[in-house]
Design a protein around this motif. Structure first.
Motif, short mmCIF file in Angstrom:
data_model
loop_
_atom_site.label_atom_id
_atom_site.label_comp_id
_atom_site.label_asym_id
_atom_site.label_seq_id
_atom_site.Cartn_x
_atom_site.Cartn_y
_atom_site.Cartn_z
N SER A 149 92.17 -69.45 62.44
CA SER A 149 92.46 -71.09 62.05
C SER A 149 91.27 -70.69 60.79
O SER A 149 90.53 -71.42 60.84
CB SER A 149 92.22 -71.33 63.66
OG SER A 149 92.26 -71.76 63.62
N GLU A 161 99.28 -78.89 56.74
CA GLU A 161 98.96 -79.40 57.95
C GLU A 161 98.28 -81.07 58.21
O GLU A 161 98.31 -81.25 58.64
CB GLU A 161 97.64 -78.00 58.50
CG GLU A 161 97.54 -78.10 59.95
CD GLU A 161 96.83 -79.09 60.71
OE1 GLU A 161 96.75 -79.38 61.54
OE2 GLU A 161 96.07 -79.47 59.55
N SER A 206 91.54 -75.55 57.51
CA SER A 206 91.62 -74.16 56.71
C SER A 206 92.82 -74.02 55.77
O SER A 206 92.99 -73.64 54.31
CB SER A 206 91.55 -72.51 56.99
OG SER A 206 90.52 -73.53 57.69
N ALA A 207 94.16 -73.95 56.02
CA ALA A 207 95.48 -73.28 55.28
C ALA A 207 95.42 -74.52 53.68
O ALA A 207 96.26 -74.03 53.01
CB ALA A 207 97.01 -73.23 56.10
N ALA A 259 96.39 -71.51 67.64
CA ALA A 259 95.95 -72.20 66.65
C ALA A 259 96.76 -73.29 66.45
O ALA A 259 98.18 -73.44 66.68
CB ALA A 259 96.10 -71.13 65.33
N ALA A 270 96.40 -69.07 56.22
CA ALA A 270 97.58 -68.91 56.33
C ALA A 270 97.58 -67.32 56.49
O ALA A 270 96.81 -66.90 56.14
CB ALA A 270 98.36 -68.90 54.54
N ASN A 275 88.59 -76.94 61.83
CA ASN A 275 89.57 -75.33 61.18
C ASN A 275 90.38 -75.40 60.54
O ASN A 275 91.12 -74.70 60.06
CB ASN A 275 89.63 -73.90 61.91
CG ASN A 275 89.47 -74.80 63.23
OD1 ASN A 275 89.86 -75.99 64.05
ND2 ASN A 275 89.48 -74.01 64.81
N SER A 276 91.49 -76.54 61.76
CA SER A 276 92.40 -76.95 61.31
C SER A 276 93.11 -76.95 59.82
O SER A 276 94.25 -76.97 59.44
CB SER A 276 93.51 -77.58 62.54
OG SER A 276 92.77 -78.86 62.08
N GLN A 286 98.69 -72.95 60.86
CA GLN A 286 98.66 -72.31 59.51
C GLN A 286 99.32 -72.80 58.31
O GLN A 286 99.92 -71.87 57.71
CB GLN A 286 97.95 -71.33 59.76
CG GLN A 286 96.59 -71.07 60.62
CD GLN A 286 95.54 -71.82 60.63
OE1 GLN A 286 95.01 -71.91 59.73
NE2 GLN A 286 95.02 -73.30 61.25
#
Length: 438
Positions: A140, A395, A107-108, A388, A143, A104-105, A391
């Motif tokens: 998460s 990252e 995602s952005a 989180a 953005a 999930n980290s 984002q």
């Protein structure tokens, strides 16, 4: 994300991300087609103790999906050491899977490539609506101000796992609530011939997760409000040094753990070699290695003082796995149907029980199976005292650069080289120089 992995290496570069934005993942309007309606390819992340375990967990569920829909899912479980680079390569070539798991980290970062299907109101409606998901998990998925790049699949939080017998033998009546207490308990444990605390010093992702928490507890962020890296902020330097000092100064993490990167600290804990472990939702992993649930306790990760909560009392990153769809899929309807299946109440219960994770779907999370004392610690942490990771589009580069800097500092500590404020600052300055220009 799951911390059984070593983070992807320096191949994660800005040029790759920009190339992905230029040519990966279909049209910017959220295209894709239904040219191959009877098949899907699915890249799953390695959540279990081995890839074979994941295949045993997932294949019966994929068979169930095929029976319900007539759509065959071709499964590949991808090791964490390869997953991010595999995804980024797929975005540049446009030859990715239909559906995939992402930490999930990320995602952005992956959202910035333009390769993933955006989960706008219309797409969320296809799987039952956005409001089915826990807010902290949605935090998460990409953005701020943009449609999420993925949908939460498994949620996790860090906890302190402690060996009850080792604690009793050392005369310790309860788990440490602060870092000072942890160090003091560690000395008592060492006096009884055991190692206090395990770590994965060569795993950049694990390093990032912990120094992020140490920074939050000092009221610091690795990025400024406008998204610029701020790695040499004095509070960040202090946070990183404090974490590495658990080995370098306090000696509660053994020097040998500087080389750990593939679950060795979990194995040491399961075998009774180490008294404490900071880990994400570890029950299934420990069980697979023969450790009885009665042999250990679970407590919140320590804070500097007081009790866990928001702000400077954060004690975990928002950990978890998201499910994403490549925008250029040739089975757009099938991919949406698969995401709906995987996030259904029934499947959320099956899968999160198998992995000892927390369902990010509210109604599934309410199931009694997730109400055990151990899960109560994890759910409370995830909901009330987790934050989180940044984002921001860079990252993934941040994880690699800073996580590797911490890895190198652990190597210094293990070799007996001094870890000073100046050496930590120099390592973080080098990491910041590796970040892409704004």
């Amino acid at each position: 994300m799951r911390s059984t992995r070593a983070a992807a290496t320096g191949a994660v570069t800005l040029s790759l991300v920009l190339a992905a934005a230029a040519c990966g993942g279909g049209s910017s309007s959220g295209g894709g087609s239904d040219d191959s309606p009877k098949t899907l390819t699915y890249w799953a992340s390695n959540q279990g103790a081995s890839i074979a375990v994941d295949q045993q967990v997932l294949q019966p569920e994929l068979d169930k999906f095929q029976k319900q829909t007539g759509i065959k899912v071709k499964l590949e479980v991808v090791p964490w050491t390869d997953l991010l680079n595999r995804i980024l390569t797929a975005t540049t070539s446009g030859q990715g899977p239909d559906v995939l798991n992402i930490g999930n980290s990320w995602s952005a970062s992956l959202q910035a490539t333009g390769a993933l299907l955006p989960w706008d109101t219309k797409n969320f409606a296809r799987i039952g609506g956005k409001d089915r998901f826990v807010d902290s998990a949605l935090g998460s998925t990409g953005a701020a101000g943009k449609d999420p790049a993925a949908v939460p699949l498994y949620s996790m939080a860090y906890a302190l796992y402690y060996n009850k017998k080792i604690f009793a033998d050392a005369g310790i009546g309860k788990p440490p609530a602060t870092w000072d207490e942890l160090v003091a308990d560690g000395k008592k444990i060492q006096a009884k011939g055991k190692s206090p605390l395990g770590a994965e010093g060569s795993n950049p992702a694990e390093n990032i997760h912990h120094v992020f928490v140490f920074a939050k507890q000092r009221g610091a962020d690795f990025f400024t409000a406008d998204g610029k890296p701020d790695f040499t902020n004095p509070k960040i330097v202090d946070a990183v040094k404090s974490y590495v000092d658990l080995m370098a100064k306090d000696k509660v993490i053994p020097a040998g753990d500087a080389e750990y990167a593939q679950n060795q600290s979990v194995s040491d804990f399961a075998k009774g070699k180490q008294a404490m472990l900071l880990w994400q939702s570890a029950a299934a992993n420990l069980k697979s290695q023969g450790m009885s649930e009665d042999a250990y306790g679970i407590a919140p990760v320590p804070v500097i003082s007081g009790t866990p909560g928001t702000g400077t009392q954060v004690d975990s990153m928002v950990a978890g796995i998201n499910l994403a769809v490549f925008k250029n899929t040739h089975n757009l309807d099938g991919a949406a149907e698969f995401v709906k299946f995987m996030t259904s109440d029934a499947e959320q219960k099956v899968l999160n029980k198998a992995y000892s994770t927390i369902p990010p779907v509210k109604s599934a999370q309410a199931d009694p199976a997730f109400g055990t004392p151990a899960n109560a610690v994890l759910k409370n942490t995830f909901t009330n005292s987790a934050a989180a990771l940044p984002q921001v589009a860079s990252e993934s580069q941040f994880e690699t650069a800073v996580g590797t800097a911490v890895k190198d500092l652990f190597a210094d500590a293990a070799a007996g080289r001094a870890v000073t404020t100046d050496s930590v600052k120099a390592a973080l300055q080098k990491a910041q120089q590796q970040m892409p220009a704004a």
